[in-house]
Design a protein around this motif. Sequence first.
Motif, PDB file in Angstrom:
ATOM      1  N   LEU A  66      36.849  35.562  68.576  1.00  0.00           N
ATOM      2  CA  LEU A  66      36.390  34.702  67.487  1.00  0.00           C
ATOM      3  C   LEU A  66      35.333  33.686  67.933  1.00  0.00           C
ATOM      4  O   LEU A  66      34.794  32.967  67.105  1.00  0.00           O
ATOM      5  CB  LEU A  66      37.610  33.976  66.889  1.00  0.00           C
ATOM      6  N   HIS A  67      35.019  33.666  69.225  1.00  0.00           N
ATOM      7  CA  HIS A  67      34.003  32.699  69.681  1.00  0.00           C
ATOM      8  C   HIS A  67      33.485  33.052  71.070  1.00  0.00           C
ATOM      9  O   HIS A  67      34.232  33.000  72.054  1.00  0.00           O
ATOM     10  CB  HIS A  67      34.585  31.277  69.711  1.00  0.00           C
ATOM     11  N   THR A  68      32.199  33.393  71.157  1.00  0.00           N
ATOM     12  CA  THR A  68      31.598  33.617  72.478  1.00  0.00           C
ATOM     13  C   THR A  68      30.091  33.371  72.427  1.00  0.00           C
ATOM     14  O   THR A  68      29.496  33.335  71.344  1.00  0.00           O
ATOM     15  CB  THR A  68      31.955  35.023  73.014  1.00  0.00           C
ATOM     16  N   HIS A  69      29.498  33.178  73.620  1.00  0.00           N
ATOM     17  CA  HIS A  69      28.059  32.883  73.719  1.00  0.00           C
ATOM     18  C   HIS A  69      27.386  33.997  74.506  1.00  0.00           C
ATOM     19  O   HIS A  69      27.482  34.025  75.747  1.00  0.00           O
ATOM     20  CB  HIS A  69      27.839  31.563  74.463  1.00  0.00           C
ATOM     21  N   ALA A  70      26.642  34.862  73.835  1.00  0.00           N
ATOM     22  CA  ALA A  70      25.983  35.974  74.529  1.00  0.00           C
ATOM     23  C   ALA A  70      25.009  35.509  75.617  1.00  0.00           C
ATOM     24  O   ALA A  70      24.999  36.083  76.714  1.00  0.00           O
ATOM     25  CB  ALA A  70      25.260  36.866  73.516  1.00  0.00           C
ATOM     26  N   SER A 224      30.724  26.790  64.684  1.00  0.00           N
ATOM     27  CA  SER A 224      30.295  25.657  65.492  1.00  0.00           C
ATOM     28  C   SER A 224      31.417  25.267  66.448  1.00  0.00           C
ATOM     29  O   SER A 224      32.372  26.025  66.627  1.00  0.00           O
ATOM     30  CB  SER A 224      29.873  24.490  64.603  1.00  0.00           C
ATOM     31  N   HIS A 225      31.240  24.096  67.078  1.00  0.00           N
ATOM     32  CA  HIS A 225      32.235  23.566  68.007  1.00  0.00           C
ATOM     33  C   HIS A 225      32.824  22.281  67.423  1.00  0.00           C
ATOM     34  O   HIS A 225      32.120  21.551  66.733  1.00  0.00           O
ATOM     35  CB  HIS A 225      31.589  23.227  69.346  1.00  0.00           C
ATOM     36  N   LEU A 226      34.075  21.992  67.763  1.00  0.00           N
ATOM     37  CA  LEU A 226      34.731  20.814  67.188  1.00  0.00           C
ATOM     38  C   LEU A 226      35.761  20.223  68.152  1.00  0.00           C
ATOM     39  O   LEU A 226      36.621  20.956  68.668  1.00  0.00           O
ATOM     40  CB  LEU A 226      35.423  21.226  65.874  1.00  0.00           C
ATOM     41  N   ALA A 265      35.232  26.236  67.121  1.00  0.00           N
ATOM     42  CA  ALA A 265      35.804  26.515  68.432  1.00  0.00           C
ATOM     43  C   ALA A 265      36.429  25.262  69.025  1.00  0.00           C
ATOM     44  O   ALA A 265      35.904  24.156  68.850  1.00  0.00           O
ATOM     45  CB  ALA A 265      34.734  27.045  69.369  1.00  0.00           C
ATOM     46  N   HIS A 266      37.544  25.442  69.689  1.00  0.00           N
ATOM     47  CA  HIS A 266      38.246  24.454  70.537  1.00  0.00           C
ATOM     48  C   HIS A 266      39.298  23.631  69.805  1.00  0.00           C
ATOM     49  O   HIS A 266      40.483  23.875  69.985  1.00  0.00           O
ATOM     50  CB  HIS A 266      37.260  23.581  71.323  1.00  0.00           C
ATOM     51  N   CYS A 267      38.896  22.595  69.048  1.00  0.00           N
ATOM     52  CA  CYS A 267      39.889  21.750  68.359  1.00  0.00           C
ATOM     53  C   CYS A 267      41.001  21.322  69.319  1.00  0.00           C
ATOM     54  O   CYS A 267      42.187  21.465  69.016  1.00  0.00           O
ATOM     55  CB  CYS A 267      40.472  22.483  67.139  1.00  0.00           C
ATOM     56  N   THR A 316      36.877  34.064  73.768  1.00  0.00           N
ATOM     57  CA  THR A 316      36.636  34.024  75.219  1.00  0.00           C
ATOM     58  C   THR A 316      35.742  32.846  75.581  1.00  0.00           C
ATOM     59  O   THR A 316      35.775  32.370  76.706  1.00  0.00           O
ATOM     60  CB  THR A 316      35.946  35.310  75.710  1.00  0.00           C
ATOM     61  N   ASP A 317      34.886  32.418  74.635  1.00  0.00           N
ATOM     62  CA  ASP A 317      33.923  31.334  74.882  1.00  0.00           C
ATOM     63  C   ASP A 317      33.175  31.511  76.194  1.00  0.00           C
ATOM     64  O   ASP A 317      32.962  30.540  76.925  1.00  0.00           O
ATOM     65  CB  ASP A 317      34.596  29.951  74.829  1.00  0.00           C
ATOM     66  N   MET A 318      32.763  32.729  76.502  1.00  0.00           N
ATOM     67  CA  MET A 318      31.925  32.872  77.699  1.00  0.00           C
ATOM     68  C   MET A 318      30.677  32.004  77.504  1.00  0.00           C
ATOM     69  O   MET A 318      30.119  31.998  76.421  1.00  0.00           O
ATOM     70  CB  MET A 318      31.520  34.328  77.882  1.00  0.00           C
TER      71      MET A 318
HETATM   72 FE    FE Z   1      31.489  27.708  72.746  1.00  0.00          FE
END
Ligand code: FE
Length: 426
Positions: A66-70, A224-226, A265-267, A316-318
């Motif tokens: 549900l969240h990663t950075h290519a 986004s990120h939070l 992402a995160h919270c 994974t938030d790579m």
């Molecule tokens: Fe991220």
Amino acid sequence: MNTGFALKGNICYAPEAGRLVVRENACVVCEDGVCRGVFDELPGAFSGLEVIDCGDRLILPGLVDLHTHAPQYPYRGTGMDCELMQWLDRYAFPEEARYADAAYAERAYRIFADTLMRSATARAVVFGTIHTASTLILTDCMEQSGLVSYVGKVNMDRNAPPELTEQSAERSAADTRRFIEACAERGYRRTRPILTPRFAPSCTNALMALLGSIRGEYGLPVQSHLSENPGEIELVGRLCPWAAFYGDVYDRFGLFGGEGNAVMAHCVYSTPEEVERIRKNGVWVAHCPASNMNIASGIAPVRRYLQAGLRVGLGTDMAGGQSSSMFRAVTDAIQVSKLYWRYLDQTAKPLTFPEGFYLATKGGGAFFGKAGSFEAGYAFDAVVLDDSVMPCPRRLPVGDRLERAFYLELDRTGITMKFIAGRRIL
Ligand code: FE
Ligand code: GUN
């Protein structure tokens, strides 16, 4: 064209958090890319279908990242000795600046998409960079990979190095429209654009307002990120003193669920008011345990979020997270929940394996509609695992074999087949 078939083997899925269904030697039926259910004996209506016999193998729904950075994939596993804001300046931003070069993007994104194709991940929600041309190379690569994905051209018009700061809010919005329209012209079947304000510190109010109107106009989801890191949250407080809490910044501009889907992402540090707004607006929380460990953000209280009725999936938030493996994301989520319980809150029971499995399948899959389960009507995403490559001297129950496959990262060596929306990928 009817592309029906059935997979026969040990079928495992989680229709609700904490309930793992195991059907041994059963058939899961696919017609026109859609799951028609799981059967011990194939009903007459499906008697003509090809049956692919997977023997004693494990068959599970494809996983959802549900969240990663290519663009951060090239430096994963390095740069782990700082916290978020310093990590962005030292590692993320310099790497992302390289994507001004389309040739670099082409090389890097092919590796990223190929890795995801070979993994157990069927669907992903992905950040690109600010660069429209490079992010269109990413969407091309993702489409070719066979995965279903949302991909975002990142918006940032402040608090970044000059080469990674868009000239103005208007220019950033215009490039975003160009990206959305180029995706439509390419006629992708499984790749969709998603609005991607990097996070509140990166976007001026003017840019957020323009993105809010683009969201309404095109009906796009948002990522986004939070509330990831204490320093970041403090900065948002200084930049946006008018907001009631961090998530309120996005909500003021129509970028926080409600009418459209949003995933944050995160919270890790969401306050009770923020949790209540997340719930009310139906925002998804992407829990990224590896990243939260690596850049020392903390532990997100996922049990509390599940108890509050939030929509939760795993990411994974790579390259905050070092691994592309969603198997690893599941076991990391379970392991950090035990530390949270032991050290911080004895009322927050640790996650169980069936709960972690659910979050990585149907939990995150809901962001895509009906995905991540073998219930009838769900997209037919399936991974077939051969755990005989990890020999055991005695016969284990199928549920234990599945858990063991996750903890021992069988997704590195044990994937024998993979289907996404009924289409064979591996
Ligand atoms: Fe991220
Ligand atoms: N917050 C804003 N950008 C990023 C990023 O690239 N990674 C993580 N983990 N958090 C962020």
